[in-house]
Design a protein around this motif. Structure first.
Motif, mmCIF file in Angstrom:
data_model
loop_
_atom_site.group_PDB
_atom_site.id
_atom_site.type_symbol
_atom_site.label_atom_id
_atom_site.label_comp_id
_atom_site.label_asym_id
_atom_site.label_seq_id
_atom_site.Cartn_x
_atom_site.Cartn_y
_atom_site.Cartn_z
ATOM 1 N N GLY A 165 0.802 -1.221 0.000
ATOM 2 C CA GLY A 165 0.000 0.000 0.000
ATOM 3 C C GLY A 165 0.830 1.265 0.000
ATOM 4 O O GLY A 165 0.360 2.316 0.458
ATOM 5 N N ARG A 166 2.047 1.166 -0.500
ATOM 6 C CA ARG A 166 2.948 2.325 -0.575
ATOM 7 C C ARG A 166 3.679 2.303 -1.910
ATOM 8 O O ARG A 166 3.785 1.240 -2.539
ATOM 9 N N PRO A 167 4.191 3.448 -2.347
ATOM 10 C CA PRO A 167 5.037 3.426 -3.539
ATOM 11 C C PRO A 167 6.300 2.625 -3.268
ATOM 12 O O PRO A 167 6.861 2.680 -2.155
ATOM 13 N N VAL A 168 6.745 1.867 -4.272
ATOM 14 C CA VAL A 168 7.920 1.002 -4.121
ATOM 15 C C VAL A 168 8.877 1.266 -5.276
ATOM 16 O O VAL A 168 8.461 1.376 -6.435
ATOM 17 N N LYS A 169 10.155 1.327 -4.944
ATOM 18 C CA LYS A 169 11.214 1.481 -5.948
ATOM 19 C C LYS A 169 12.113 0.252 -5.916
ATOM 20 O O LYS A 169 12.510 -0.221 -4.850
ATOM 21 N N LEU A 170 12.435 -0.229 -7.124
ATOM 22 C CA LEU A 170 13.406 -1.311 -7.261
ATOM 23 C C LEU A 170 14.451 -0.879 -8.278
ATOM 24 O O LEU A 170 14.114 -0.549 -9.418
ATOM 25 N N VAL A 171 15.714 -0.877 -7.865
ATOM 26 C CA VAL A 171 16.824 -0.584 -8.767
ATOM 27 C C VAL A 171 17.669 -1.851 -8.867
ATOM 28 O O VAL A 171 18.193 -2.336 -7.860
ATOM 29 N N LEU A 172 17.776 -2.390 -10.071
ATOM 30 C CA LEU A 172 18.577 -3.598 -10.240
ATOM 31 C C LEU A 172 20.046 -3.316 -9.942
ATOM 32 O O LEU A 172 20.556 -2.238 -10.244
ATOM 33 N N THR A 173 20.720 -4.294 -9.370
ATOM 34 C CA THR A 173 22.165 -4.204 -9.209
ATOM 35 C C THR A 173 22.826 -4.583 -10.538
ATOM 36 O O THR A 173 22.184 -5.145 -11.428
ATOM 37 N N ARG A 174 24.110 -4.306 -10.659
ATOM 38 C CA ARG A 174 24.787 -4.687 -11.901
ATOM 39 C C ARG A 174 24.757 -6.206 -12.123
ATOM 40 O O ARG A 174 24.425 -6.651 -13.231
ATOM 41 N N PRO A 175 25.041 -7.039 -11.117
ATOM 42 C CA PRO A 175 24.917 -8.484 -11.359
ATOM 43 C C PRO A 175 23.502 -8.891 -11.761
ATOM 44 O O PRO A 175 23.319 -9.796 -12.582
ATOM 45 N N GLU B 203 33.734 -8.373 -25.352
ATOM 46 C CA GLU B 203 32.574 -8.855 -24.606
ATOM 47 C C GLU B 203 32.388 -10.371 -24.702
ATOM 48 O O GLU B 203 32.420 -10.949 -25.784
ATOM 49 N N ASP B 204 32.173 -10.968 -23.545
ATOM 50 C CA ASP B 204 31.929 -12.407 -23.460
ATOM 51 C C ASP B 204 31.323 -12.685 -22.087
ATOM 52 O O ASP B 204 32.018 -12.642 -21.067
ATOM 53 N N THR C 55 30.024 -8.314 -13.401
ATOM 54 C CA THR C 55 30.328 -6.976 -12.878
ATOM 55 C C THR C 55 31.191 -6.262 -13.903
ATOM 56 O O THR C 55 31.805 -6.897 -14.770
ATOM 57 N N PHE C 56 31.269 -4.948 -13.809
ATOM 58 C CA PHE C 56 32.136 -4.199 -14.710
ATOM 59 C C PHE C 56 33.608 -4.426 -14.390
ATOM 60 O O PHE C 56 34.485 -4.073 -15.175
ATOM 61 N N GLY C 57 33.888 -5.025 -13.242
ATOM 62 C CA GLY C 57 35.271 -5.378 -12.956
ATOM 63 C C GLY C 57 35.725 -6.597 -13.730
ATOM 64 O O GLY C 57 36.927 -6.793 -13.948
ATOM 65 N N ASP C 58 34.769 -7.425 -14.148
ATOM 66 C CA ASP C 58 35.103 -8.687 -14.811
ATOM 67 C C ASP C 58 34.596 -8.777 -16.252
ATOM 68 O O ASP C 58 35.164 -9.512 -17.056
ATOM 69 N N TYR C 59 33.526 -8.089 -16.554
ATOM 70 C CA TYR C 59 32.980 -8.111 -17.907
ATOM 71 C C TYR C 59 33.692 -7.040 -18.718
ATOM 72 O O TYR C 59 33.564 -5.841 -18.445
ATOM 73 N N LEU C 60 34.463 -7.468 -19.704
ATOM 74 C CA LEU C 60 35.326 -6.536 -20.415
ATOM 75 C C LEU C 60 34.551 -5.719 -21.434
ATOM 76 O O LEU C 60 33.806 -6.255 -22.252
ATOM 77 N N ILE C 61 34.741 -4.421 -21.373
ATOM 78 C CA ILE C 61 34.234 -3.491 -22.372
ATOM 79 C C ILE C 61 35.356 -2.501 -22.668
ATOM 80 O O ILE C 61 36.258 -2.291 -21.852
ATOM 81 N N PRO C 62 35.359 -1.891 -23.842
ATOM 82 C CA PRO C 62 36.468 -0.991 -24.170
ATOM 83 C C PRO C 62 36.421 0.291 -23.367
ATOM 84 O O PRO C 62 35.349 0.755 -22.951
ATOM 85 N N VAL C 63 37.594 0.865 -23.169
ATOM 86 C CA VAL C 63 37.722 2.198 -22.591
ATOM 87 C C VAL C 63 38.203 3.135 -23.696
ATOM 88 O O VAL C 63 38.447 2.719 -24.833
ATOM 89 N N ASN C 64 38.329 4.415 -23.382
ATOM 90 C CA ASN C 64 38.698 5.390 -24.412
ATOM 91 C C ASN C 64 39.982 5.011 -25.136
ATOM 92 O O ASN C 64 40.110 5.211 -26.344
#
Length: 731
Positions: A252-262, A646-647, A661-670
């Motif tokens: 009976g109240r507003p609810v917020k859910l924010v997914l974690t990165r995992p 990416e894999d 996590t962004f510590g383990d899932y490789l994506i390019p940087v600048n």
């Protein structure tokens, strides 16, 4: 007419974003807002033997814990333009994938909700999970969406070929990882519901929630004025949204859910991995005689997402004998979903790598081979293209890149210790457009307000639609407000498939044209108006005025017309209808492109660097060169990421994603991204009123193949498995 369209003006929403004033779903707050956290399965297959929520329910601040034992029965969401909705969550004790939602905890703060979620204890009865495409126990479905193709006689085509190449190409799971974590805020007002959601399709969320919770669509409002990216993750209404709405009703109240990165890795889809076999045959002079393609990809146990990865071979080249086949295998994995350039992103890698292999076997320049097999007409229907500037993409892209400097022999270009490779790929992305609606209003002060329930996921929709409305109404951009992201506005399809700009742009254009027509209706019998009796074809618009074509002095301002007739606001609706090839007598064309890449490889260390990228794109009429270029640049970064980084690594014993996590899932940087040169070629496409083609997807397609082809040119090694890693390159 003004000259607003095409100009690379700055984004109209830029100031709000850089000052932090743009209101994203996770910024939303209500009095008494509660917070939710998810409990996820730690096994990939089996059943819940027991679930103990007592410690969680007794934790400070906890309002409720909902499990399959306490949740109400919910219907599955409806069939959508993109296929069936994902299954409703926590409806029984079955576990279908690792990370599946098994409970939701609601508390008075996010920290307390997460802590309580960690206290939920679940016992499982496990079975051996299906995690491999080759598992003989897995259910296999051939041609699930009836998209397989047959053209000509493939066996005869190969018999007539002088050279035949064949290869198997694989791509891994990739995960949509927008910077903004996907979030939902739900609040009930009696039987009415307001939802703020990180969605790319507000109307789909509204329609789905109405069916699932058995409430009228008119009682649901979905808001998404700003979305922190998506790349396809927001195209479906995912189970966490349903759980947030359910939790808000329960407490009976507003609810917020924010997914974690995992949680993003298991909750909002991913690009499924694929295994593709391409077989090509050609005459000695490079004429394609036959193409045979097979693809297989996984799908979740109770889902129906589909990625026909072989289908791109059916229309890419002018070849008389083509066969494509796709299969799905049901596995214990999270539901796949669209990720930028779905199916084409994988399939083009296999096809364009195979074309490069054929060029090498023929001893022919890869560009020349593609030119010789350019499809003058749509290969499937035989109809002429509504537009196709692919030849110009080849020519101008090669000139800008300096393709003529390429020496043919692999390993023949070098700079110091670095081996230099030039590679390319051709790109075609199918046309996609569905009906869309927009409303345009003129105010007495001469300003305009235009709106539709679309979303802007960073593509520039706010800006290009403001430009389009300004030009269609003859107003300065500063006098036009365009709004979106509200399901109470006129219907809009999803922001995806490179279809929104065309569908929405045509609707905005028609709404504005009708609005000008309504202005003329006001003065049709007005003896005081120089526009008396005129029709739309008699007039043009400029500087806030309507005037006779070629006679600027014979006209008057919107503000004067509305004031004289006592009208505060005048509104008109526009509805775009997708063009149909059978009505036009020509095949409605999507975007085309040619990608050219220079790579450098250190043969001792196996290092790979992309040095330059040139993308030549036929995107039809470009509404804003700056935002369109940004789309191609962003897609290029995504393509480099697909090719080299990416894999999503799933443990084949447990089904757990090991690098979520962004510590383990490789994506390019600048530092991984080189100079990116973008060229737009071609003319407005006559199939639609505004002549656009989508460019959101085509920016990514072709990069993986072009990089792999460049690696072969540099090293002589043919890479058929993504991502390209150091161990594949050490010579």
């Amino acid at each position: 007419m003004t000259a607003i369209i095409g100009a690379g003006i700055d984004r109209v929403d830029a100031a709000l974003k850089v000052t932090g004033s743009a209101n994203y779903p996770n910024d939303v707050a209500y009095p008494g807002l509660a917070h939710a956290a998810l409990v996820r399965a730690t096994v990939a297959a089996g059943r819940i033997r027991a679930i103990d929520t007592s410690a969680a329910e007794a934790a400070p601040g906890v309002l409720t814990v909902i499990t399959h034992l306490t949740a109400p029965r919910l219907d599955r969401g409806p069939m959508t333009l993109l296929g069936p909705s994902p299954p409703a969550p926590i409806q029984d004790d079955r576990i279908l994938h690792h990370g599946q939602h098994v409970a939701i905890v609601v508390a008075d703060s996010p920290e307390r909700a997460r802590h309580a979620a960690s206290l939920v204890r679940v016992e499982y009865e496990t079975v051996k999970a299906l995690l491999d495409l080759d598992d003989p126990r897995a259910e296999v479905t051939a041609n699930p969406w009836n998209l397989d193709t047959d053209r000509g006689d493939v066996a005869a085509g190969f018999a007539a070929a002088d050279v035949v190449v064949e290869g198997t190409y694989t791509t891994p799971d990739n995960t949509n990882n927008p910077l903004g974590l996907m979030s939902t805020v739900a609040i009930w007002h009696g039987d009415s519901l307001t939802v703020h959601d990180s969605t790319q399709w507000p109307h789909n969320v509204r329609t789905s929630l109405a069916k699932i919770f058995k409430v009228p669509e008119s009682g649901i409002r979905v808001l998404a004025p700003y979305v922190g990216g998506g790349f396809g993750a927001g195209l479906r209404m995912w189970p966490h949204v349903i759980l947030t709405v359910l939790a808000a009703r329960e407490v009976g109240r507003p609810v917020k859910l924010v997914l974690t990165r995992p949680e993003m890795f298991t909750s909002v889809g991913h690009r499924p991995h694929s295994v593709m076999r391409f077989k090509l045959g050609a005459t000695r002079d490079g004429r394609l005689m036959a193409i045979d393609a097979d693809g297989v990809s996984p799908v979740a146990m109770e889902d129906d997402d589909y990625e026909p990865v072989s289908l791109c071979a059916a229309t890419a080249y002018g070849c008389s004998h083509v066969r494509t086949r796709d299969r799905q295998v049901r596995l214990n994995i999270p539901c796949p979903g669209s990720m930028r350039a779905p199916a084409e992103g994988q399939g083009n890698f296999g096809l364009e790598s195979a074309v490069d292999e054929l060029a090498h076997a023929l001893g022919m320049d890869p560009l020349e081979l593609r030119l010789r097999n350019f499809a003058q007409a749509d290969p499937e229907s035989g109809l002429p293209w509504s537009s196709n500037a692919l030849r110009e993409c080849y020519r101008l892209g090669a000139e800008r890149f300096g393709w003529s400097r390429r020496t043919p022999q692999p390993g023949s270009m070098r700079e110091g210790r670095w081996l230099i490779g030039y590679g390319m790929a051709a790109v075609s992305y199918p046309a996609y457009q569905v009906p869309c609606q927009a409303r345009a209003s003129l105010h007495r002060d001469g300003s305009a307000f235009v709106r539709s329930a679309a979303t802007d996921i960073g593509t520039g929709t706010y800006t290009v639609m403001t430009q389009l409305a300004a030009e269609s109404l003859g107003l300065d951009v500063s006098r036009v407000r365009f709004d979106l992201g509200d399901s109470d506005m006129p219907y809009s399809p999803q922001a995806g498939g490179s279809g929104l700009t065309g569908a929405l742009g045509n609707a905005v254009h028609l709404a504005c044209r009708r609005l000008v027509g309504d202005v003329l209706d006001l003065v049709r019998d007005d003896a005081n108006s120089p526009l008396r009796g005129m029709k739309l074809d008699d007039v043009t618009v400029d500087q806030g005025r309507v005037h006779r074509v070629g006679i600027p002095e014979q006209g008057e301002a919107y503000s004067d017309i509305l004031a004289r007739h006592g009208v505060e606001e005048l509104s008109a609706d526009g509805r775009s209808i997708p063009p149909r090839s059978e009505d036009l007598g020509m095949a409605v064309a999507g975007a085309f492109g040619a990608k050219f890449v220079e790579v450098r490889v250190d043969p001792d260390l196996g290092l790979l660097r992309v040095a330059r990228v040139v993308s030549a794109i036929d995107g039809g009429r470009v509404l804003n060169e700056k935002t369109a270029t940004s789309q191609i640049v962003g897609g290029t970064v995504g393509g480099i990421s697909q090719a080299m980084f990416e894999d999503t690594a799933t443990d084949r014993e447990t089904g757990r994603i090991a690098n979520a996590t962004f510590g383990d899932y490789l994506i390019p940087v600048n530092a991984d991204i080189p100079d990116i040169d973008v060229i737009f070629v071609g003319e407005p496409d006559p199939a639609t009123p505004i002549g656009t083609k989508g460019v959101g997807e085509v920016g990514l397609v072709g990069l993986a193949a072009a990089i792999a082809n460049a690696v072969h040119h540099a090293t002589g090694r043919r890479i058929r498995t993504l991502p390209i890693t150091i161990d594949q390159l050490m010579l």
